[in-house]
Scaffold this motif. Structure first.
Motif, PDB file in Angstrom:
ATOM      1  N   ARG A 173       2.759  -0.882   4.387  1.00 57.37           N
ATOM      2  CA  ARG A 173       2.625   0.528   4.060  1.00 57.37           C
ATOM      3  C   ARG A 173       3.896   1.111   3.815  1.00 57.37           C
ATOM      4  N   LEU A 200       0.806  -1.065  -0.150  1.00 53.32           N
ATOM      5  CA  LEU A 200       0.123   0.078  -0.039  1.00 53.32           C
ATOM      6  C   LEU A 200       0.614   1.239   0.078  1.00 53.32           C
ATOM      7  N   ASN A 219      -4.710   1.982  -1.546  1.00 61.11           N
ATOM      8  CA  ASN A 219      -5.061   1.574  -0.115  1.00 61.11           C
ATOM      9  C   ASN A 219      -6.163   0.644   0.027  1.00 61.11           C
ATOM     10  N   SER A 272      -0.130  -6.848   5.206  1.00 64.36           N
ATOM     11  CA  SER A 272      -0.017  -5.357   4.256  1.00 64.36           C
ATOM     12  C   SER A 272       1.290  -4.764   4.647  1.00 64.36           C
TER      13      SER A 272
END
Length: 293
Positions: free
Chosen positions: A185, A76, A168, A183
């Protein structure tokens, strides 16, 4: 604000803060709550990970594969944050077959993704680039998403890992989000913070927690510049095809909108009737045929 609304909002806010801090709703630590402890141990895919090990994330993916579990990773971040290159690196270093390449393992269309799932042997990796465009949450319950979701819910037994690149989580379809394992980031190019994801199997309520400090990812395909060029060409061709398709669709929508506005103009309708011949719009008795108009 209705009476009691503020108190309820405050309670919900405090509950969210407690969850983020590893606390139960009444403020007690998670380890003091047998239910939450069981939930974490049984459902958190990284419940016992040792983040002090520099290779912990790679080792965790390999452990899951040996345990016959596939892994779904969302990379993301904002545009140009390094999502794609990080996803390529992950795909390359964690592929058990050791043959990860752009031509065979990177997809940007849902149909190609399903074909790879059906054709690949166990232990392979697939990178689904631009997942928010191909499998978007805005197409919720579309025929394409329904078929794709059927694949996502059943391909776990193939032990094929998928790395998605999405700005996102909300841009991806809900089923893919619920099946997310980890995930990443992106906080800078090649640098990201990893989170583990799981959900309550009864309610579907999502949970996630941060795993250690940031992780540094190397550049993909070191010493293989042709692979990088192949990826950049694939992405450019995909974008060109998508933009041209959208432009054609926008032209059609604009033409349809203009035609729709014309049909609401009584002067246009009257002129059209005169040009075509009034006889075509009359009934056998000489009355105006509304359906013909």
């Amino acid at each position: 604000m209705p009476k009691g609304s503020f108190a309820k909002w405050k309670q919900n806010k405090e509950s969210e803060e407690h969850i983020e801090q590893g606390l139960t709703q009444d403020g007690a630590p998670v380890e003091d709550s047998p239910y939450l402890e069981r939930l974490q141990e049984s459902d958190d895919p990284a419940a016992e990970v040792d983040v002090e090990n520099p290779e912990w994330f790679q080792d965790l993916i390999e452990y899951r594969r040996k345990d016959k579990r596939n892994t779904s990773i969302f990379v993301l971040g904002a545009p140009r944050a390094g999502k794609s290159y990080t996803a390529l690196t992950l795909g390359e270093v964690t592929d058990s077959q050791g043959d990860f390449d752009v031509e065979n393992h990177v997809v940007m269309h849902t149909a190609d993704f399903v074909r790879k799932i059906n054709e690949f042997p166990q232990g392979c990796n697939i990178m689904y680039d631009e997942g928010g465009a191909g499998h978007s949450s805005r197409r919720f319950m579309s025929k394409m998403n329904i078929m794709m979701n059927a694949v996502l819910q059943t391909f776990g037994s193939r032990y094929i890992n998928v790395v998605w690149t999405v700005p996102n989580m909300k841009m991806e379809d809900v089923t893919a989000r619920q099946l997310c394992t980890f995930s990443i980031r992106m906080i800078a190019r090649g640098k990201g913070i990893i989170y583990s994801h799981w959900s309550d199997v009864h309610t579907g309520k999502p949970y996630w927690r941060r795993l250690g400090n940031y992780v540094q990812f190397g550049k993909p395909f070191d010493g293989k510049p042709k692979q990088i060029k192949a990826y950049e060409k694939m992405k450019f061709d995909y974008q060109k095809e998508m933009y041209e398709s959208i432009a054609r669709e926008l032209d059609n929508l604009e033409r349809d909108e203009k035609n729709s506005l014309k049909l609401k103009d009584p002067n246009f309708l009257a002129e059209s009737i005169r040009s075509a011949g009034i006889e075509d719009f009359l009934t056998e008795k000489g009355n105006l045929n509304v359906w013909a108009v």
